[in-house]
Structures are given as structure tokens and as C-alpha cells.
Design an enzyme around this catalytic site. Structure first.
Site, PDB file in Angstrom:
ATOM      1  N   ASN A 110      35.693  86.257   2.057  1.00  0.00           N
ATOM      2  CA  ASN A 110      36.291  87.500   2.527  1.00  0.00           C
ATOM      3  C   ASN A 110      35.430  87.929   3.714  1.00  0.00           C
ATOM      4  O   ASN A 110      34.279  88.335   3.535  1.00  0.00           O
ATOM      5  CB  ASN A 110      36.270  88.542   1.405  1.00  0.00           C
ATOM      6  CG  ASN A 110      37.089  89.769   1.721  1.00  0.00           C
ATOM      7  OD1 ASN A 110      37.323  90.083   2.883  1.00  0.00           O
ATOM      8  ND2 ASN A 110      37.512  90.486   0.692  1.00  0.00           N
ATOM      9  N   ASN A 196      40.421  97.615   0.963  1.00  0.00           N
ATOM     10  CA  ASN A 196      41.709  97.693   0.271  1.00  0.00           C
ATOM     11  C   ASN A 196      41.371  98.154  -1.140  1.00  0.00           C
ATOM     12  O   ASN A 196      40.762  97.394  -1.898  1.00  0.00           O
ATOM     13  CB  ASN A 196      42.377  96.320   0.146  1.00  0.00           C
ATOM     14  CG  ASN A 196      43.047  95.826   1.409  1.00  0.00           C
ATOM     15  OD1 ASN A 196      44.262  95.769   1.505  1.00  0.00           O
ATOM     16  ND2 ASN A 196      42.242  95.422   2.379  1.00  0.00           N
TER      17      ASN A 196
END
Length: 322
Positions: A110, A196
């Protein structure tokens, strides 16, 4: 002369699974143009900004999973964003899923990159604190499989850019004091954090009503305790049936919120940030050299089942409840 950096938050509304990267990049380019019109030098986009938040699904087909990752940056789909940055002279921070072949094996991270106003990648960060779980948990309303789809990055670093010292982090990193402190110890003056975050916390639903509060609390505490600006930017709204928080905000070294997005849609907000304001805190209340006492913190490490202090002395650890 005071060093000012005009920073834009490029909050994104939902990205559905059917939305292709080209359409998302067009949205981001439009926000970059708006940021430029508002005088921004850099725009910060969210974590995993190019696709829907795919860790909410348990995906067994590797080919299907690979489609959510970028194997190079820039690539054909993201090149317009880099070209526009160069045309406008606006830098950006971008979060995405990275698939890399390193030492002959496939690795997944990520990732966030920092891009200069010349459209050149000047720093890369791979997320350290991966939340969620690694195996399918059917009892959940939706999954959070970051531990399955990513491996942790190597650590936190800073980059001299945009007239100051800049750090990067991603989402769950913002909840951990160590993130800000490691950056602060390197002289960080501004940290960019894309996220998120679903409203619903499956293992702890009692936290649901506090999701937005906890987000801002972490950003404010990290900023104040380390004398740095913190820019937190969300991908928000109802995405594939999952409601995610917004609350994108820019926090000053004083811990005060100076700018905040008001919606859960695509939104641009800008703040004029004095990087020299960091020194008011770094040289007084949070002067690490004068006031910090690392020898007293009892750093604990594990070795062959033993718990050791920083000097190697075995420690007796009392189990919870005893």
C-alpha cells in the site's frame, strides 16, 4: 523570510468497482486545476486513490486481484496527472496499490508517492501499520483484508521538498504515535496522510459513532506533539455499499484545524501554511534535545521468548489481570 506552502486537499468521493482509472484520473486532474486556481503549490490525494477500496472483498483469483495494482508509476492511465502537474507547476501526493517484482518475487504494498511540480517522483512510502485481518471472516458485513493483500513497508523517512521537510504516511499509520514521532525526530515539518476509513468497525461497532472524532483526534495530537503540520485526506462516501468517513483536514503545529472538507464528495480545500511556525513548538514545548528523555522510556524488545529492556536486562512481565 517566512516559508509559506499553500496546500490543497484533494478529497475524493466514492469510486465504484466499475469506475476505470481513466475516469478517476480525470476527476483528479479537475481537482488539480481547481487547486492551482486557488494558489496551491501541492495537492494531496487519498490512499488507494485510483480504484475502489478492494480489501473489502475476499479475492482468491490472483489475476483478478492483480488488476487493482500498479506495476509502474507513472503508467498510461496516470500519465495525464503527471503531465498536468508539470504544466501547472503543482506537486502532488498519491496513494495506490503497488505490485513490484523484487529479488525475483512478487511483492504487494500500500504505497504513496510524492511528485514535484515538475512532474517527477521525488519520494515513495510503503505503509507500515496494516490494519484488518489476513483470512476470510464471513461474519463481517464486509472484509478488511489489508494484511492479506499487502506487506508492511520498511519505515518512515522525510524528503526536502516544497521549501521544507516533508513526511508521508497512510491511513492506519495516523493512529499510532510512533508514526509522528519517528518523522518528528527527522525534523519533519509537514506530513501528508491519505486514508480510506469505513464508518463501521466490525470488531468494535461501539466505535462507529466515534470514527470521525478518532480520525481528527489522531491528526491533531500527532501535529501538536511533534510541532508539525498534518494534512489528512479521505476517500469518502458510500462506495460499493460501504459508508466511509470524510473529515479531510489540515492541522497546524498548534493542533488547531485550519481547513476542513465539508462533504463526502470530490472536494478541494486549501490552506496557507507557514512552515516556520513549526519552530515555535520544536524549539519550546517539544524541543526533543532539551526535554525528551528516551533513556526513561524502557524500550522493550523480544528475544527467544524473553522480554528484555533496552540494555538487555530480562524484565518480569505481569500478565493482564494479575
Amino acid at each position: 523570510m517566512n516559508r509559506y506552502l499553500n496546500v490543497a486537499m484533494g478529497q475524493l468521493g466514492p469510486i465504484q468497482r466499475a469506475d476505470d482509472r481513466a475516469s478517476v484520473v480525470r476527476r483528479m486532474c479537475e481537482m488539480m486545476r481547481e487547486a492551482k486556481a486557488l494558489g496551491a503549490h501541492v495537492i494531496v490525494y487519498p490512499e488507494l486513490a485510483l480504484t475502489t477500496f478492494f480489501p473489502r472483498w475476499y479475492i482468491e483469483d490472483e489475476h483478478e486481484l492483480d488488476a487493482f495494482y500498479e506495476t509502474e508509476m507513472p503508467n498510461a492511465e496516470t500519465l495525464p496527472l503527471f503531465a498536468l502537474a508539470r504544466e501547472l507547476g503543482v506537486g502532488f501526493y498519491l496513494g495506490y496499490a503497488e505490485l513490484a517484482i523484487e529479488a525475483g518475487r512478487k511483492r504487494r504494498f500500500n504505497t504513496a508517492i510524492l511528485v514535484s511540480g515538475q512532474g517527477r517522483i521525488i519520494a515513495k512510502y510503503r505503509k507500515v501499520h496494516l490494519p484488518g485481518h489476513a483470512e476470510h471472516e464471513p461474519w463481517r458485513r464486509f472484509q478488511h483484508l489489508e494484511k492479506r493483500y499487502f506487506e508492511p513497508g520498511p519505515g518512515f523517512g522525510v524528503t526536502r521538498a516544497f521549501g521544507g521537510v516533508v513526511g508521508m504516511a497512510l491511513c492506519n499509520d495516523r493512529r499510532w504515535a510512533e508514526t509522528y514521532r519517528v518523522l518528528g525526530l527527522q525534523g519533519c515539518e509537514m506530513t501528508f496522510i491519505g486514508y480510506n476509513t469505513p464508518v463501521h468497525n466490525a470488531p468494535a461497532p461501539a466505535h462507529d459513532d466515534l470514527s470521525l472524532f478518532h480520525n481528527q483526534l489522531a491528526l491533531q495530537a500527532g501535529a501538536y506533539q511533534n510541532g508539525m503540520w498534518v494534512v489528512g485526506v479521505a476517500k469518502a462516501g458510500v462506495e460499493e455499499g460501504v459508508d466511509s468517513i470524510g473529515g479531510s483536514c489540515i492541522v497546524a503545529p498548534s493542533g488547531e484545524v485550519v481547513s476542513r472538507c465539508l462533504t463526502k464528495d470530490d472536494e478541494v480545500m486549501v490552506a496557507r501554511c507557514s512552515l516556520d511556525w513549526c519552530a515555535i513548538y520544536k524549539r519550546t514545548t517539544f524541543d526533543f534535545d532539551k526535554h525528551r528523555q528516551p533513556h526513561a522510556y524502557g524500550l522493550i524488545v523480544e528475544r527467544k521468548g524473553e522480554t528484555l529492556a533496552a540494555d538487555g536486562t530480562p524484565l518480569a512481565v505481569t500478565a493482564p489481570g494479575h
